[in-house]
Design a protein around this motif. Structure first.
Motif, PDB file in Angstrom:
ATOM      1  N   SER A   1       4.625  -1.036   5.874  1.00 34.37           N
ATOM      2  CA  SER A   1       5.830  -1.168   5.062  1.00 34.37           C
ATOM      3  C   SER A   1       5.962   0.048   4.157  1.00 34.37           C
ATOM      4  O   SER A   1       4.988   0.618   3.705  1.00 34.37           O
ATOM      5  CB  SER A   1       5.753  -2.430   4.209  1.00 34.37           C
ATOM      6  OG  SER A   1       4.636  -2.353   3.351  1.00 34.37           O
ATOM      7  N   ASP A   3       6.621   3.858   2.872  1.00 41.29           N
ATOM      8  CA  ASP A   3       6.190   5.167   3.367  1.00 41.29           C
ATOM      9  C   ASP A   3       4.682   5.120   3.582  1.00 41.29           C
ATOM     10  O   ASP A   3       3.929   4.964   2.610  1.00 41.29           O
ATOM     11  CB  ASP A   3       6.565   6.224   2.321  1.00 41.29           C
ATOM     12  CG  ASP A   3       6.190   7.622   2.776  1.00 41.29           C
ATOM     13  OD1 ASP A   3       5.315   7.760   3.661  1.00 41.29           O
ATOM     14  OD2 ASP A   3       6.771   8.576   2.239  1.00 41.29           O
ATOM     15  N   PHE A   6       2.321   7.131   1.298  1.00 39.19           N
ATOM     16  CA  PHE A   6       2.348   6.879  -0.140  1.00 39.19           C
ATOM     17  C   PHE A   6       1.599   5.581  -0.393  1.00 39.19           C
ATOM     18  O   PHE A   6       2.104   4.491  -0.107  1.00 39.19           O
ATOM     19  CB  PHE A   6       3.816   6.779  -0.591  1.00 39.19           C
ATOM     20  CG  PHE A   6       4.019   6.714  -2.082  1.00 39.19           C
ATOM     21  CD1 PHE A   6       3.605   7.749  -2.906  1.00 39.19           C
ATOM     22  CD2 PHE A   6       4.647   5.626  -2.653  1.00 39.19           C
ATOM     23  CE1 PHE A   6       3.814   7.707  -4.273  1.00 39.19           C
ATOM     24  CE2 PHE A   6       4.863   5.572  -4.026  1.00 39.19           C
ATOM     25  CZ  PHE A   6       4.449   6.607  -4.835  1.00 39.19           C
ATOM     26  N   PHE A   7       0.363   5.665  -0.885  1.00 40.95           N
ATOM     27  CA  PHE A   7      -0.500   4.492  -1.052  1.00 40.95           C
ATOM     28  C   PHE A   7      -0.545   3.690   0.256  1.00 40.95           C
ATOM     29  O   PHE A   7      -0.619   2.456   0.235  1.00 40.95           O
ATOM     30  CB  PHE A   7       0.018   3.584  -2.187  1.00 40.95           C
ATOM     31  CG  PHE A   7      -0.080   4.201  -3.558  1.00 40.95           C
ATOM     32  CD1 PHE A   7      -1.266   4.170  -4.267  1.00 40.95           C
ATOM     33  CD2 PHE A   7       1.017   4.824  -4.131  1.00 40.95           C
ATOM     34  CE1 PHE A   7      -1.353   4.735  -5.542  1.00 40.95           C
ATOM     35  CE2 PHE A   7       0.937   5.388  -5.397  1.00 40.95           C
ATOM     36  CZ  PHE A   7      -0.236   5.346  -6.100  1.00 40.95           C
ATOM     37  N   SER A  27       9.978   4.238   0.532  1.00 37.15           N
ATOM     38  CA  SER A  27       8.870   3.557  -0.131  1.00 37.15           C
ATOM     39  C   SER A  27       9.373   2.328  -0.877  1.00 37.15           C
ATOM     40  O   SER A  27      10.498   2.308  -1.394  1.00 37.15           O
ATOM     41  CB  SER A  27       8.202   4.512  -1.124  1.00 37.15           C
ATOM     42  OG  SER A  27       7.383   3.774  -1.986  1.00 37.15           O
ATOM     43  N   SER A  28       8.507   1.331  -0.970  1.00 33.44           N
ATOM     44  CA  SER A  28       8.878   0.121  -1.716  1.00 33.44           C
ATOM     45  C   SER A  28       9.145   0.458  -3.181  1.00 33.44           C
ATOM     46  O   SER A  28       9.912  -0.233  -3.852  1.00 33.44           O
ATOM     47  CB  SER A  28       7.770  -0.930  -1.599  1.00 33.44           C
ATOM     48  OG  SER A  28       6.548  -0.404  -2.051  1.00 33.44           O
ATOM     49  N   HIS A  49      -3.535  -2.519  -5.670  1.00 33.02           N
ATOM     50  CA  HIS A  49      -3.803  -3.033  -4.319  1.00 33.02           C
ATOM     51  C   HIS A  49      -5.223  -2.654  -3.923  1.00 33.02           C
ATOM     52  O   HIS A  49      -5.549  -1.470  -3.804  1.00 33.02           O
ATOM     53  CB  HIS A  49      -2.789  -2.395  -3.357  1.00 33.02           C
ATOM     54  CG  HIS A  49      -2.757  -3.039  -2.010  1.00 33.02           C
ATOM     55  ND1 HIS A  49      -1.830  -3.979  -1.656  1.00 33.02           N
ATOM     56  CD2 HIS A  49      -3.565  -2.881  -0.939  1.00 33.02           C
ATOM     57  CE1 HIS A  49      -2.045  -4.376  -0.416  1.00 33.02           C
ATOM     58  NE2 HIS A  49      -3.091  -3.715   0.038  1.00 33.02           N
ATOM     59  N   LEU A  69       2.214  -1.149  -7.536  1.00 32.89           N
ATOM     60  CA  LEU A  69       2.017  -1.755  -6.219  1.00 32.89           C
ATOM     61  C   LEU A  69       0.962  -2.842  -6.387  1.00 32.89           C
ATOM     62  O   LEU A  69      -0.061  -2.620  -7.038  1.00 32.89           O
ATOM     63  CB  LEU A  69       1.547  -0.697  -5.215  1.00 32.89           C
ATOM     64  CG  LEU A  69       2.548   0.435  -4.985  1.00 32.89           C
ATOM     65  CD1 LEU A  69       1.882   1.603  -4.258  1.00 32.89           C
ATOM     66  CD2 LEU A  69       3.740  -0.061  -4.204  1.00 32.89           C
ATOM     67  N   THR A  70       1.231  -3.990  -5.835  1.00 34.74           N
ATOM     68  CA  THR A  70       0.393  -5.154  -6.158  1.00 34.74           C
ATOM     69  C   THR A  70      -0.350  -5.671  -4.933  1.00 34.74           C
ATOM     70  O   THR A  70      -0.135  -5.212  -3.804  1.00 34.74           O
ATOM     71  CB  THR A  70       1.272  -6.286  -6.714  1.00 34.74           C
ATOM     72  OG1 THR A  70       2.132  -6.753  -5.661  1.00 34.74           O
ATOM     73  CG2 THR A  70       2.113  -5.821  -7.890  1.00 34.74           C
ATOM     74  N   LEU A  96      10.844  -6.949  -0.055  1.00 31.96           N
ATOM     75  CA  LEU A  96      11.927  -5.984   0.176  1.00 31.96           C
ATOM     76  C   LEU A  96      12.182  -5.805   1.670  1.00 31.96           C
ATOM     77  O   LEU A  96      11.250  -5.812   2.480  1.00 31.96           O
ATOM     78  CB  LEU A  96      11.540  -4.631  -0.440  1.00 31.96           C
ATOM     79  CG  LEU A  96      11.543  -4.575  -1.970  1.00 31.96           C
ATOM     80  CD1 LEU A  96      10.724  -3.387  -2.450  1.00 31.96           C
ATOM     81  CD2 LEU A  96      12.975  -4.491  -2.490  1.00 31.96           C
ATOM     82  N   PRO A 119       4.734  -9.557  -0.135  1.00 32.01           N
ATOM     83  CA  PRO A 119       4.389  -8.507  -1.092  1.00 32.01           C
ATOM     84  C   PRO A 119       5.476  -8.331  -2.149  1.00 32.01           C
ATOM     85  O   PRO A 119       6.629  -8.660  -1.909  1.00 32.01           O
ATOM     86  CB  PRO A 119       4.288  -7.257  -0.209  1.00 32.01           C
ATOM     87  CG  PRO A 119       5.261  -7.501   0.901  1.00 32.01           C
ATOM     88  CD  PRO A 119       5.266  -8.986   1.128  1.00 32.01           C
ATOM     89  N   HIS A 120       5.059  -7.817  -3.313  1.00 25.73           N
ATOM     90  CA  HIS A 120       6.052  -7.483  -4.326  1.00 25.73           C
ATOM     91  C   HIS A 120       5.630  -6.257  -5.127  1.00 25.73           C
ATOM     92  O   HIS A 120       4.451  -5.910  -5.171  1.00 25.73           O
ATOM     93  CB  HIS A 120       6.357  -8.669  -5.241  1.00 25.73           C
ATOM     94  CG  HIS A 120       5.175  -9.182  -6.033  1.00 25.73           C
ATOM     95  ND1 HIS A 120       4.413 -10.240  -5.624  1.00 25.73           N
ATOM     96  CD2 HIS A 120       4.662  -8.785  -7.213  1.00 25.73           C
ATOM     97  CE1 HIS A 120       3.465 -10.478  -6.524  1.00 25.73           C
ATOM     98  NE2 HIS A 120       3.593  -9.602  -7.491  1.00 25.73           N
TER      99      HIS A 120
HETATM  100  C1  LIG Z   1      -0.738  -0.521   0.158  1.00 25.78           C
HETATM  101  S1  LIG Z   1       0.788  -0.530  -0.741  1.00 25.78           S
HETATM  102  C2  LIG Z   1       1.860   0.172   0.436  1.00 25.78           C
HETATM  103  C3  LIG Z   1       2.966   1.000  -0.184  1.00 25.78           C
HETATM  104  C4  LIG Z   1       3.872   1.581   0.876  1.00 25.78           C
HETATM  105  N1  LIG Z   1       3.207   2.626   1.582  1.00 25.78           N
HETATM  106  C5  LIG Z   1       5.182   2.088   0.302  1.00 25.78           C
HETATM  107  O1  LIG Z   1       5.517   3.273   0.365  1.00 25.78           O
HETATM  108  O2  LIG Z   1       5.906   1.246  -0.222  1.00 25.78           O
HETATM  109  C6  LIG Z   1       1.172  -2.207  -0.584  1.00 25.78           C
HETATM  110  C7  LIG Z   1       2.099  -2.665  -1.681  1.00 25.78           C
HETATM  111  O3  LIG Z   1       3.396  -2.076  -1.524  1.00 25.78           O
HETATM  112  C8  LIG Z   1       4.377  -2.963  -1.954  1.00 25.78           C
HETATM  113  N2  LIG Z   1       5.243  -3.291  -0.823  1.00 25.78           N
HETATM  114  C9  LIG Z   1       5.122  -2.818   0.419  1.00 25.78           C
HETATM  115  N3  LIG Z   1       6.091  -3.320   1.188  1.00 25.78           N
HETATM  116  C10 LIG Z   1       6.829  -4.135   0.432  1.00 25.78           C
HETATM  117  C11 LIG Z   1       7.973  -4.958   0.643  1.00 25.78           C
HETATM  118  N4  LIG Z   1       8.531  -5.043   1.851  1.00 25.78           N
HETATM  119  N5  LIG Z   1       8.475  -5.664  -0.396  1.00 25.78           N
HETATM  120  C12 LIG Z   1       7.915  -5.590  -1.597  1.00 25.78           C
HETATM  121  N6  LIG Z   1       6.841  -4.840  -1.867  1.00 25.78           N
HETATM  122  C13 LIG Z   1       6.303  -4.128  -0.862  1.00 25.78           C
HETATM  123  C14 LIG Z   1       3.656  -4.154  -2.478  1.00 25.78           C
HETATM  124  O4  LIG Z   1       3.395  -3.975  -3.853  1.00 25.78           O
HETATM  125  C15 LIG Z   1       2.400  -4.128  -1.663  1.00 25.78           C
HETATM  126  O5  LIG Z   1       1.393  -4.900  -2.171  1.00 25.78           O
END
Ligand SMILES: C[S@@+](CC[C@H](N)C(=O)[O-])C[C@H]1O[C@@H](n2cnc3c(N)ncnc32)[C@H](O)[C@@H]1O
Length: 334
Positions: A1, A3, A6-7, A27-28, A49, A69-70, A96, A119-120
């Motif tokens: 999900s 980018d 990015f994390f 990215s989220s 995370h 990011l959670t 999202l 996720p949020h």
């Molecule tokens: C390991 S990070 C990934 C971030 C991802 N690479 C980005 O660019 O959004 C995981 C966190 O991203 C956020 N996240 C990723 N996808 C999401 C979605 N569809 N809706 C809400 N939050 C999301 C949440 O906070 C989740 O726990």
């Protein structure tokens, strides 16, 4: 999900030695700010995370615009609980890009009492009343302050001698190791100069001061940082505060130092003007398991004499003690 660079999973795929071609999506974090209708060039982005929530929480306490990011168990509810006492509003973006996508504006207290879908992403924002110049637009939301630190006493409103002198403050702030992700207490804060300089270096700061007229808030506003002020007398005022990574004791007696040591912060720094308090303080910290070192600082400042000569003007000698818990694991690393 989002980018994957990015994390996301790109680092891990590369570490495994696999060939990788990245097709980025939005990215989220970008999506959350877009849904909230906010610009985010001055925001700090942190992740809870798969790691300790503390540094992300302290970033929200320290900075006016933070995206988190959670992970399950380290999300909006836990951040809301940790932000009790700080003036913040939160935006929570759940799921999202799915039919169940939802953006909710809430308070820390309400967030703590809500079950959020994963996720949020959480946005933590200082209130609207915060002036626009608080928001860093220089792409460095937690960089060292452009104006430096160990600032002259004239940079702070203060009463008479109720301020840690610049030369002493330089050592004290260095010993406290402030940085984004850490929480510091400034106990007996006076003008708040020590805590404010720690906040300038990115730390979340709670200033504890029994004098309700102490100019800590005005000084923090002047330097564009957020310092939570707890008006009350230590040690009682310390009871309800979240555990710190380091504590500066600039005021209060041995009972205050004992109460601080009982909370086991990895580092304790104390500035003592009264010599008779030095040995009890050292013994108390050692008995609590701290490795203690200390030095006396007595800066003599250059001052002008008539006819172009210079003299030395003495400032009051102060003993600075640093106590450190020996276990490296006790030092919470962001
Ligand atoms: C390991 S990070 C990934 C971030 C991802 N690479 C980005 O660019 O959004 C995981 C966190 O991203 C956020 N996240 C990723 N996808 C999401 C979605 N569809 N809706 C809400 N939050 C999301 C949440 O906070 C989740 O726990």
């Amino acid at each position: 999900s989002g980018d994957p660079g990015f994390f996301g999973i790109v680092r891990r795929v590369r570490a495994a030695g696999l060939p990788v071609r990245v097709l980025p999506a939005v990215s989220s974090v970008a999506a959350t700010f877009a849904r909230a209708g906010l610009s985010w060039d001055g925001a700090a982005v942190v992740s809870a995370h798969g790691r300790d929530l503390g540094p992300a929480l302290n970033a929200c306490r320290a900075l006016p615009v933070v995206a988190v990011l959670t992970a399950p168990g380290a999300g909006a509810a836990e951040l809301g609980a940790g932000l009790a006492g700080w003036s913040r509003r939160l935006a929570v973006a759940e799921q999202l890009g799915t039919p169940d996508e939802r953006l909710t504006w809430t308070t820390p207290e309400q967030a703590a009492a809500t079950v959020w879908a994963d996720p949020h992403v959480v946005l933590s924002l200082a209130p609207d009343a915060v002036p626009a110049d608080r928001i860093r637009a220089d792409n460095q939301p937690a960089a060292a302050p452009a104006g430096g630190w160990a600032l002259p006493e004239s940079a702070y409103a203060h009463r008479a001698s109720m301020i840690t002198k610049a030369e002493v403050r330089a050592l004290v702030v260095a010993r406290l190791r402030p940085r984004l992700g850490r929480l510091l207490w400034d106990v007996g804060a006076g003008s708040g100069s020590v805590g404010i300089e720690c906040a300038l270096l990115g730390a979340a700061v709670i200033a504890v001061e029994r004098d309700p007229d102490a100019p800590i808030r005005a000084n923090a506003a002047r330097h564009g940082v957020d310092v939570r002020v707890v008006a009350g007398a230590a040690p009682a005022a310390l009871d309800a505060l979240p555990d710190p990574d380091a504590v500066f004791v600039g005021g209060g007696g041995t009972d205050v130092l004992a109460a601080v040591a009982a909370r086991r912060p990895p580092r304790v720094v104390a500035a003592l003007a009264a010599l008779d308090r030095v040995a009890p303080a050292v013994h108390l910290l050692r008995a609590a398991g701290y490795a203690v070192e200390g030095s006396q600082l007595a800066a003599a400042r250059l001052a002008d004499l008539p006819g172009g000569s210079l003299r030395l003007a003495a400032t009051n000698p102060v003993v600075v003690l640093t106590g450190e818990l020996p276990e490296p694991s006790a030092w919470r690393k962001p």
